[in-house]
Design an enzyme around this catalytic site. Sequence first.
Site, PDB file in Angstrom:
ATOM      1  N   SER A  48       4.520   8.893   2.032  1.00 12.63           N
ATOM      2  CA  SER A  48       3.096   9.237   2.072  1.00 12.63           C
ATOM      3  C   SER A  48       3.005  10.657   2.605  1.00 12.63           C
ATOM      4  CB  SER A  48       2.384   8.281   3.033  1.00 12.63           C
ATOM      5  OG  SER A  48       1.075   8.727   3.325  1.00 12.63           O
ATOM      6  N   TYR A 108       1.776   3.578  10.918  1.00 12.29           N
ATOM      7  CA  TYR A 108       1.954   3.970   9.515  1.00 12.29           C
ATOM      8  C   TYR A 108       2.760   5.275   9.430  1.00 12.29           C
ATOM      9  CZ  TYR A 108       0.624   4.626   4.586  1.00 12.29           C
ATOM     10  OH  TYR A 108       0.641   4.787   3.225  1.00 12.29           O
TER      11      TYR A 108
HETATM   12  N1  LIG Z   1      -3.183   4.487  -1.815  1.00 12.56           N
HETATM   13  C1  LIG Z   1      -2.939   5.499  -0.991  1.00 12.56           C
HETATM   14  O1  LIG Z   1      -3.857   6.251  -0.583  1.00 12.56           O
HETATM   15  C2  LIG Z   1      -1.517   5.774  -0.548  1.00 12.56           C
HETATM   16  C3  LIG Z   1      -1.216   7.029  -0.005  1.00 12.56           C
HETATM   17  C4  LIG Z   1       0.085   7.276   0.407  1.00 12.56           C
HETATM   18  C5  LIG Z   1       1.064   6.330   0.264  1.00 12.56           C
HETATM   19  N2  LIG Z   1       0.744   5.112  -0.263  1.00 12.56           N
HETATM   20  C6  LIG Z   1       1.810   4.115  -0.387  1.00 12.56           C
HETATM   21  O2  LIG Z   1       1.872   3.682  -1.723  1.00 12.56           O
HETATM   22  C7  LIG Z   1       2.540   2.417  -1.760  1.00 12.56           C
HETATM   23  C8  LIG Z   1       1.788   1.471  -2.687  1.00 12.56           C
HETATM   24  O3  LIG Z   1       0.537   1.155  -2.086  1.00 12.56           O
HETATM   25  P1  LIG Z   1      -0.829   1.133  -2.915  1.00 12.56           P
HETATM   26  O4  LIG Z   1      -1.627   2.284  -2.467  1.00 12.56           O
HETATM   27  O5  LIG Z   1      -0.571   0.951  -4.344  1.00 12.56           O
HETATM   28  O6  LIG Z   1      -1.514  -0.170  -2.258  1.00 12.56           O
HETATM   29  P2  LIG Z   1      -1.781  -1.620  -2.869  1.00 12.56           P
HETATM   30  O7  LIG Z   1      -2.240  -2.441  -1.703  1.00 12.56           O
HETATM   31  O8  LIG Z   1      -2.683  -1.510  -4.036  1.00 12.56           O
HETATM   32  O9  LIG Z   1      -0.345  -2.116  -3.343  1.00 12.56           O
HETATM   33  C9  LIG Z   1       0.661  -2.490  -2.436  1.00 12.56           C
HETATM   34  C10 LIG Z   1       1.434  -3.676  -2.990  1.00 12.56           C
HETATM   35  O10 LIG Z   1       2.464  -4.033  -2.045  1.00 12.56           O
HETATM   36  C11 LIG Z   1       2.516  -5.450  -1.992  1.00 12.56           C
HETATM   37  N3  LIG Z   1       3.115  -5.934  -0.745  1.00 12.56           N
HETATM   38  C12 LIG Z   1       2.547  -5.995   0.497  1.00 12.56           C
HETATM   39  N4  LIG Z   1       3.377  -6.576   1.350  1.00 12.56           N
HETATM   40  C13 LIG Z   1       4.506  -6.874   0.666  1.00 12.56           C
HETATM   41  C14 LIG Z   1       5.743  -7.474   1.021  1.00 12.56           C
HETATM   42  N5  LIG Z   1       5.982  -7.910   2.265  1.00 12.56           N
HETATM   43  N6  LIG Z   1       6.683  -7.614   0.056  1.00 12.56           N
HETATM   44  C15 LIG Z   1       6.443  -7.219  -1.211  1.00 12.56           C
HETATM   45  N7  LIG Z   1       5.290  -6.649  -1.603  1.00 12.56           N
HETATM   46  C16 LIG Z   1       4.341  -6.473  -0.674  1.00 12.56           C
HETATM   47  C17 LIG Z   1       1.058  -5.886  -2.112  1.00 12.56           C
HETATM   48  O11 LIG Z   1       0.943  -7.256  -2.464  1.00 12.56           O
HETATM   49  C18 LIG Z   1       0.551  -4.934  -3.182  1.00 12.56           C
HETATM   50  O12 LIG Z   1       0.723  -5.477  -4.461  1.00 12.56           O
HETATM   51  C19 LIG Z   1       2.610   1.931  -0.308  1.00 12.56           C
HETATM   52  O13 LIG Z   1       3.922   2.154   0.199  1.00 12.56           O
HETATM   53  C20 LIG Z   1       1.626   2.829   0.403  1.00 12.56           C
HETATM   54  O14 LIG Z   1       1.916   2.976   1.773  1.00 12.56           O
HETATM   55  C21 LIG Z   1      -0.525   4.811  -0.684  1.00 12.56           C
END
Ligand SMILES: NC(=O)c1ccc[n+]([C@@H]2O[C@H](COP(=O)([O-])OP(=O)(O)OC[C@H]3O[C@@H](n4cnc5c(N)ncnc54)[C@H](O)[C@@H]3O)[C@@H](O)[C@H]2O)c1
Length: 282
Positions: free
Chosen positions: A140, A153
């Site tokens: 991130s 985080y």
């Molecule tokens: N959306 C943002 O603004 C953003 C910014 C920076 C980084 N990220 C990172 O992107 C990645 C994806 O997140 P996203 O934004 O798509 O969110 P999201 O919540 O839409 O997707 C995350 C997915 O991870 C799954 N998950 C949660 N716990 C789990 C576990 N124990 N085992 C397996 N799967 C699990 C959830 O069920 C979900 O399907 C994450 O690592 C998040 O930290 C997101």
Amino acid sequence: MKELGGKVAVVTGGGSGIGRELALACAREGMKVVIADIDEPGMAETAKLTNAATMAVRCNVSKADEVESLAARVYEAHGAAHLLFNNAGVSVAGPTWTTTLHDWEWCMGINLMGVVHGIRSFVPRMLQQGGEAHVVSTASAAGTLSVPGSSVYCVSKHGVVTMSECLHHELRIVKSQIGVSVLCPAFVPTGIADSHRNRPAELADTNPLAAPYAAWAKKAVEKGKISAPEVAAMTLQAVKEDRFYIFTHPHTRDAIEVRMQDLLQQRHPTNPTPSKTSGENL
Ligand SMILES: NC(=O)c1ccc[n+]([C@@H]2O[C@H](COP(=O)([O-])OP(=O)(O)OC[C@H]3O[C@@H](n4cnc5c(N)ncnc54)[C@H](O)[C@@H]3O)[C@@H](O)[C@H]2O)c1
């Protein structure tokens, strides 16, 4: 890795958001896609959207044995894995001094140890299969900055950045053809601000002062100007070009520059989100 068609991609967190879009983008490249998540309906929806024979495996990435079983199933079904996305993640909010041990255990278990487990289960198999492969871990912008109200985080994501840098060096030392990238998005509209939907009951104790920080983060995520499909497209492009750092939002690098100058000049750290602490509600 220039050619992706016909190769095998594994995406953790493939049931929603960025993971779903990575799976769709890989399917469009003609890859065989395996998604892993704890959200089975979410995975079914992703599989439907890919219009391809996507394999969905229920897997809690915080558990080493479940990630090991995932790797075993991928190699049993496809004999190889070429592109691993350690992407599953969750977020928690609130000041550090009231962060609960459950917050630390839950978020570090998925965001940091999930990546550890992915690397431990897949990289030895990739080394053995030989040839080109690539590991992309989702960190991130918070993996390069220090954001108030996000210490768990940030710690987890800084860990993913440095782990990926170490992995890159180590794979170069053994002259492997496995590339490494670290994905560092800022705010992207996904389900991340509602991560508690998947929080297990045994780790339910949350930070009592989380609410205003969580509300700020939810709004910022909703207003994110770069979409998950755009993040996925940028990520696959970076894999094709073997680029290590994937910054999807242009302003992240400005904030990193300020942080690096703070470090080099030994001055107090600059708050990268000043609007967050100017509100009276925090
Ligand atoms: N959306 C943002 O603004 C953003 C910014 C920076 C980084 N990220 C990172 O992107 C990645 C994806 O997140 P996203 O934004 O798509 O969110 P999201 O919540 O839409 O997707 C995350 C997915 O991870 C799954 N998950 C949660 N716990 C789990 C576990 N124990 N085992 C397996 N799967 C699990 C959830 O069920 C979900 O399907 C994450 O690592 C998040 O930290 C997101």
